[in-house]
Design a protein around this motif. Structure first.
Motif, PDB file in Angstrom:
ATOM      1  N   GLY A   1     -12.645   0.576  -7.820  1.00 42.76           N
ATOM      2  CA  GLY A   1     -12.748  -0.869  -9.077  1.00 42.76           C
ATOM      3  C   GLY A   1     -10.814  -1.062  -8.711  1.00 42.76           C
ATOM      4  O   GLY A   1     -10.668  -2.300  -9.897  1.00 42.76           O
ATOM      5  N   SER A   2      -9.654  -0.852  -7.816  1.00 44.35           N
ATOM      6  CA  SER A   2      -8.376  -1.636  -7.835  1.00 44.35           C
ATOM      7  C   SER A   2      -8.053  -1.645  -9.392  1.00 44.35           C
ATOM      8  O   SER A   2      -6.693  -2.217  -9.134  1.00 44.35           O
TER       9      SER A   2
ATOM     10  N   VAL B   1     -22.702   3.672 -10.969  1.00 42.97           N
ATOM     11  CA  VAL B   1     -23.085   3.427  -9.748  1.00 42.97           C
ATOM     12  C   VAL B   1     -22.586   3.942  -8.721  1.00 42.97           C
ATOM     13  O   VAL B   1     -22.614   4.530  -7.694  1.00 42.97           O
ATOM     14  N   LYS B   2     -20.817   3.402  -8.319  1.00 45.57           N
ATOM     15  CA  LYS B   2     -20.089   3.509  -7.386  1.00 45.57           C
ATOM     16  C   LYS B   2     -19.684   5.822  -7.030  1.00 45.57           C
ATOM     17  O   LYS B   2     -20.389   6.024  -6.518  1.00 45.57           O
TER      18      LYS B   2
ATOM     19  N   GLU C   1     -17.119  -3.704  -3.830  1.00 44.45           N
ATOM     20  CA  GLU C   1     -17.083  -2.415  -3.239  1.00 44.45           C
ATOM     21  C   GLU C   1     -18.476  -1.543  -3.493  1.00 44.45           C
ATOM     22  O   GLU C   1     -18.394  -0.720  -3.111  1.00 44.45           O
ATOM     23  N   THR C   2     -19.053  -1.889  -4.657  1.00 45.72           N
ATOM     24  CA  THR C   2     -20.545  -1.336  -4.322  1.00 45.72           C
ATOM     25  C   THR C   2     -21.362  -1.806  -2.879  1.00 45.72           C
ATOM     26  O   THR C   2     -21.872  -0.883  -2.608  1.00 45.72           O
TER      27      THR C   2
ATOM     28  N   LEU D   1     -19.977   0.906  -0.391  1.00 43.46           N
ATOM     29  CA  LEU D   1     -20.206   2.151  -1.127  1.00 43.46           C
ATOM     30  C   LEU D   1     -21.912   2.459  -0.560  1.00 43.46           C
ATOM     31  O   LEU D   1     -22.185   3.411   0.105  1.00 43.46           O
ATOM     32  N   THR D   2     -22.576   1.470  -0.425  1.00 38.79           N
ATOM     33  CA  THR D   2     -23.752   1.519   0.353  1.00 38.79           C
ATOM     34  C   THR D   2     -24.269   1.590   1.465  1.00 38.79           C
ATOM     35  O   THR D   2     -24.569   2.065   1.981  1.00 38.79           O
ATOM     36  N   ALA D   3     -22.798   0.626   2.513  1.00 36.58           N
ATOM     37  CA  ALA D   3     -23.327   0.120   3.453  1.00 36.58           C
ATOM     38  C   ALA D   3     -22.047   1.597   4.331  1.00 36.58           C
ATOM     39  O   ALA D   3     -23.043   1.617   5.200  1.00 36.58           O
TER      40      ALA D   3
END
Length: 332
Positions: free
Chosen positions: A163-164, A95-96, A65-66, A69-71
């Motif tokens: 985070g599902s 982080v997220k 997931e990170t 979110l980064t891309a």
């Protein structure tokens, strides 16, 4: 950071215990298949242990997931736009959450969480990273509609549910949550809100079971902490050494199940009520449903959200979906 001290919307009894926690635990332990909702994992220690879980090698969802979110920051900015109040259902990830906030230039941030201490700590840490952002932590059970602070009421809203966690719920409960999110965000009070939500994907059984039974045993400690909490807050006498962690894939229901399995016959009390378990019986503590594209879309639509865009990580293990509140209409 401009932040209030936190709005507390948790219903406590005269002993300072969350009434909903007590009711859920007692109701769950009375069942033939004992079961306790996974949301009660997250006291301060449970929240801390989950942060540890996200860093173990086997637990891929956070890394996947990170990566998304980064891309995809530019895509988020284009589709979501600036000036929204970001309402996060759960205390913000260190982080997220910053990745989303940096991408979309929000007007305010409102984390909602039932664990007040962890909520305030995470809100304060995030405020240090974003000193110009108004932060309004709200201690509340987000499974029900939550009244947001007056300061954010006029703003457009983006719900954020990474985070599902939606996978922890059986479908009917997940639909109820999506509908309550829609109500919390004011779906029928102006511009339709948006929701950015994480959903884990169906994949190889061995990969899934390892993710919930890591070699370091952190997930086992996380599972056992629920019993520690029950004993501490509800005057429980559950013998913690008689329960062991189990994580298994249920292919029929497309979910990982976590259980606490009795290694011997036991008898115990919780809040003055007596219970017993035979060797081999379990307390079902968590589901983690996994989704296909179609099942994810169907769940969102049932909850009042229309999918707008879907992103996958490079290994296609995890999905992040942007949805918009479905416009009300009379026809089916």
């Amino acid at each position: 950071m401009t932040a209030n001290s936190g709005i507390a919307l948790v219903d406590l009894d005269e002993d300072g215990v969350d009434r909903a926690f007590r009711a859920d635990v007692l109701a769950g332990l009375r069942q033939r298949q004992k079961a306790i909702p996974a949301r009660w994992f997250y006291d301060e220690e449970g929240s801390r242990l989950f942060e540890e879980i996200t860093k173990v090698e086997e637990y891929y969802p956070t890394r996947a997931e990170t990566e998304i979110l980064t891309a995809q920051g530019e895509a988020f900015a284009d589709l979501i736009g600036p000036g929204r109040a970001v309402v996060e259902f759960g205390s913000g990830s260190s982080v997220k959450t910053p990745l989303v906030l940096r991408a979309i230039d929000p007007a305010a941030y409102v984390p909602l969480d039932i664990s007040g201490d962890f909520l305030r700590a995470s809100a304060a840490a995030l405020g240090e990273k974003f000193p110009d952002l108004d932060v309004h932590p709200v201690e509340a059970d987000f499974m029900r509609r939550v009244r947001l602070p007056d300061a954010v009421a006029p703003l457009k809203k983006l719900g954020f549910f990474p985070g599902s966690t939606i996978g922890n719920m059986v479908p009917r409960t997940a639909v109820d949550l999506l509908r309550s999110m829609r109500a919390t965000l004011g779906a029928d009070e102006g511009e339709r809100p948006m929701l950015l939500i994480g959903m884990d994907l169906v994949k190889d059984r061995k990969v899934l079971e390892a993710a919930y039974d890591d070699a370091k045993g952190i997930t086992a400690r996380f599972n056992a902490n629920l019993v520690t909490r029950i004993n501490r807050e509800l005057d429980g006498t559950i013998p913690e050494d008689a329960l062991e962690h189990r994580a298994v894939w249920n292919d029929t229901l497309a979910r990982i199940e976590m259980h606490l399995k009795a290694t011997r016959d036991i008898a115990f009390e919780v809040s003055g009520e007596s219970f017993s378990m035979k060797q081999g019986q379990t307390i079902h503590t968590e589901n983690s449903h996994k989704f296909t594209r179609r099942s994810a879309n169907m769940l969102l639509l049932a909850g009042g959200w229309t999918p707008v865009k879907r992103w996958l990580d490079s290994e296609e293990r995890f999905s992040l979906i942007l949805a918009k509140s479905t416009e009300q209409r009379e026809a089916p």
